[in-house]
Design a protein around this motif. Structure first.
Motif, PDB file in Angstrom:
ATOM      1  N   ALA A  34      37.137  35.374  38.648  1.00 27.37           N
ATOM      2  CA  ALA A  34      36.266  34.205  38.598  1.00 27.37           C
ATOM      3  C   ALA A  34      36.066  33.726  37.175  1.00 27.37           C
ATOM      4  N   ALA A  35      36.110  34.661  36.229  1.00 27.71           N
ATOM      5  CA  ALA A  35      35.841  34.308  34.838  1.00 27.71           C
ATOM      6  C   ALA A  35      37.115  34.046  34.047  1.00 27.71           C
ATOM      7  N   HIS A  36      38.268  34.097  34.713  1.00 30.92           N
ATOM      8  CA  HIS A  36      39.579  34.021  34.067  1.00 30.92           C
ATOM      9  C   HIS A  36      39.809  35.283  33.242  1.00 30.92           C
ATOM     10  N   ALA A  37      40.843  36.003  33.626  1.00 23.25           N
ATOM     11  CA  ALA A  37      41.034  37.349  33.104  1.00 23.25           C
ATOM     12  C   ALA A  37      41.491  37.396  31.648  1.00 23.25           C
ATOM     13  N   GLU A  38      42.397  36.496  31.262  1.00 26.15           N
ATOM     14  CA  GLU A  38      43.000  36.490  29.934  1.00 26.15           C
ATOM     15  C   GLU A  38      43.890  37.723  29.735  1.00 26.15           C
ATOM     16  N   GLY A  39      44.805  37.596  28.808  1.00 30.45           N
ATOM     17  CA  GLY A  39      45.658  38.724  28.490  1.00 30.45           C
ATOM     18  C   GLY A  39      47.101  38.492  28.912  1.00 30.45           C
ATOM     19  N   PRO A  44      49.997  48.751  31.281  1.00 27.52           N
ATOM     20  CA  PRO A  44      49.008  48.475  30.236  1.00 27.52           C
ATOM     21  C   PRO A  44      48.026  47.373  30.633  1.00 27.52           C
ATOM     22  N   ASN A  45      48.378  46.596  31.655  1.00 26.73           N
ATOM     23  CA  ASN A  45      47.517  45.488  32.090  1.00 26.73           C
ATOM     24  C   ASN A  45      47.249  45.622  33.588  1.00 26.73           C
ATOM     25  N   ALA A  46      46.709  46.756  33.966  1.00 23.18           N
ATOM     26  CA  ALA A  46      46.570  47.098  35.382  1.00 23.18           C
ATOM     27  C   ALA A  46      45.670  46.121  36.140  1.00 23.18           C
ATOM     28  N   GLU A  47      44.567  45.702  35.546  1.00 18.00           N
ATOM     29  CA  GLU A  47      43.663  44.793  36.254  1.00 18.00           C
ATOM     30  C   GLU A  47      44.319  43.441  36.490  1.00 18.00           C
ATOM     31  N   ASN A  48      45.096  42.975  35.530  1.00 20.98           N
ATOM     32  CA  ASN A  48      45.826  41.721  35.724  1.00 20.98           C
ATOM     33  C   ASN A  48      46.887  41.876  36.805  1.00 20.98           C
ATOM     34  N   ALA A  49      47.481  43.055  36.883  1.00 18.66           N
ATOM     35  CA  ALA A  49      48.478  43.325  37.921  1.00 18.66           C
ATOM     36  C   ALA A  49      47.836  43.309  39.305  1.00 18.66           C
ATOM     37  N   LYS A  50      46.634  43.840  39.423  1.00 20.33           N
ATOM     38  CA  LYS A  50      45.919  43.803  40.698  1.00 20.33           C
ATOM     39  C   LYS A  50      45.582  42.364  41.080  1.00 20.33           C
ATOM     40  N   LEU A  51      45.222  41.560  40.092  1.00 18.56           N
ATOM     41  CA  LEU A  51      44.974  40.149  40.361  1.00 18.56           C
ATOM     42  C   LEU A  51      46.216  39.486  40.945  1.00 18.56           C
ATOM     43  N   PHE A  52      47.364  39.847  40.399  1.00 23.17           N
ATOM     44  CA  PHE A  52      48.611  39.259  40.880  1.00 23.17           C
ATOM     45  C   PHE A  52      48.899  39.697  42.313  1.00 23.17           C
ATOM     46  N   GLN A  53      48.654  40.961  42.632  1.00 25.87           N
ATOM     47  CA  GLN A  53      48.849  41.417  44.010  1.00 25.87           C
ATOM     48  C   GLN A  53      47.988  40.606  44.975  1.00 25.87           C
ATOM     49  N   ASN A  54      46.738  40.402  44.633  1.00 25.43           N
ATOM     50  CA  ASN A  54      45.853  39.625  45.500  1.00 25.43           C
ATOM     51  C   ASN A  54      46.293  38.162  45.564  1.00 25.43           C
ATOM     52  N   PHE A  55      46.730  37.624  44.438  1.00 28.75           N
ATOM     53  CA  PHE A  55      47.142  36.230  44.309  1.00 28.75           C
ATOM     54  C   PHE A  55      48.287  35.900  45.262  1.00 28.75           C
ATOM     55  N   ILE A  56      49.268  36.785  45.358  1.00 27.75           N
ATOM     56  CA  ILE A  56      50.444  36.475  46.184  1.00 27.75           C
ATOM     57  C   ILE A  56      50.213  36.736  47.669  1.00 27.75           C
ATOM     58  N   MET A  57      49.058  37.271  48.034  1.00 31.84           N
ATOM     59  CA  MET A  57      48.709  37.387  49.449  1.00 31.84           C
ATOM     60  C   MET A  57      48.022  36.129  49.967  1.00 31.84           C
ATOM     61  N   ASP A  58      47.827  35.136  49.106  1.00 28.64           N
ATOM     62  CA  ASP A  58      47.341  33.836  49.529  1.00 28.64           C
ATOM     63  C   ASP A  58      48.512  33.060  50.141  1.00 28.64           C
TER      64      ASP A  58
END
Length: 344
Positions: A20-25, A263-277
């Protein structure tokens, strides 16, 4: 049945808040070549203010070997279903719990409780398809729906065939043609498979992850290929058709997982959720031309995919497909011995 959304864990809540806050990185993706839609990546980058870098691999074995070596900055990898259990067993993947992510309910029920990742604790669907044959109908006038095009080529196709150099696909196709089952250790069947493949190899022109242009330009008149590649070839050159071998053919799924060393695990989780849309999953399919395993994505698909024969399996061949399970190490060793002879 539609699975309920589970109560988010603390990490899931943190991920949602970060989104929601934009992850950055940054996010570093290790994927098959020509398999990632630039539009999908731009949308993800714009949504989360994350810079994405993509590195290509050309086979499951290459990806696994690279991960075993370590010393990389990859966050995400996209292994096929037959390889996912190996990645999990060797402790290479992070248990990201996609089943607790916001968009998990969009996964087609067929792909939820899969044998290679029961309940989806590690992976989410990327794309799925079949392995079949593609034929230039101006060169070959016969039935395209047979594995004999590759395994016992007719005279007009000899020296004009390309075969994808993926052991699992080639072995499964040959085993099914010999009346066996995936992951068989029946030595009589494997003896026949060995003889058939060794005899067929000199009749092929190449074993390559061939580009569409190699077919449309006339270098190849037939090949063992994945369904999305078959569709891209047909769209460029309608003289080509994709065939479903009536002797049997493999069905597979590629999946998005997060490396334990990411090294960017939280961003990777965001991507997993993103592609299930569904809308985002449709972008994946629109580029590589495969089905994706996300319910509702069909509404956002290109029109030419909705009834494409490479995606919608004809009813008469639907039961001929076999979802390829992960084979045991002992069986893989047997297959590798045969494969080594084929590659000589």
């Amino acid at each position: 049945m539609r699975l309920p959304i589970l109560i988010p864990t603390l990490s899931g809540l943190a991920m949602a808040a970060a989104g929601a806050a934009h992850a950055e990185g940054q996010l570093n993706i290790f994927n098959w070549g020509e398999y990632t839609n630039p539009e999908l990546i731009k949308k993800f980058e714009d949504t989360y203010d994350i810079k994405v870098t993509i590195t290509d691999f050309d086979s499951n074995d290459t990806a696994l070997a690279k991960a075993r070596q370590g010393g990389n900055d990859f966050d995400i990898v996209v292994p096929s279903s037959t390889f996912v259990p190996i990645w999990i067993a060797e402790g290479l993947l992070m248990e990201t719990r996609p089943d607790q992510m916001e968009n998990f309910h969009n996964i087609d029920p067929r792909w939820v409780d899969v044998s290679f990742d029961p309940g989806r604790h590690y992976t989410v669907p990327w794309q799925w398809g079949t392995t079949g044959v593609v034929v230039d109908t101006e060169v070959y006038k016969g039935d395209p729906n047979t594995s004999s095009i590759v395994l016992d080529p007719p005279a007009e196709l000899v020296g004009k065939i390309n075969v994808v150099p993926e052991m699992g696909d080639v072995m499964t196709l040959a085993i099914l043609a010999e009346g066996g089952q995936s992951c068989t250790d029946d030595m009589e069947v494997l003896k026949r498979v060995h003889e058939k493949l060794v005899a067929a190899k000199p009749k092929w022109l190449a074993m390559d992850y061939a580009s569409v242009e190699k077919f449309t330009g006339g270098d190849y008149a037939a090949g063992l290929i994945w369904s999305g590649g078959g569709m891209r070839i047909r769209l460029e050159a309608p003289r080509f058709v994709y065939g479903y071998p009536r002797e049997g053919y493999p069905i597979w799924m590629d999946n998005v997982a997060v490396l334990k060393s990411a090294p960017n695990a939280e961003n990777a989780k965001l991507f997993q959720n993103f592609i299930m849309d569904p809308e985002n999953a449709a972008l994946i399919s629109a580029y590589a031309r495969y089905a994706n395993g996300i319910s509702g994505s069909e509404a956002f698909m290109p029109e030419d995919m909705r009834d494409a024969p490479e995606i919608v399996i004809p009813a008469e061949f639907a039961e001929k497909g076999e979802f390829t399970p992960p084979c045991s190490p002992a069986v893989n060793e047997l297959y590798t011995r045969i494969w080594t002879d084929v590659l000589k």
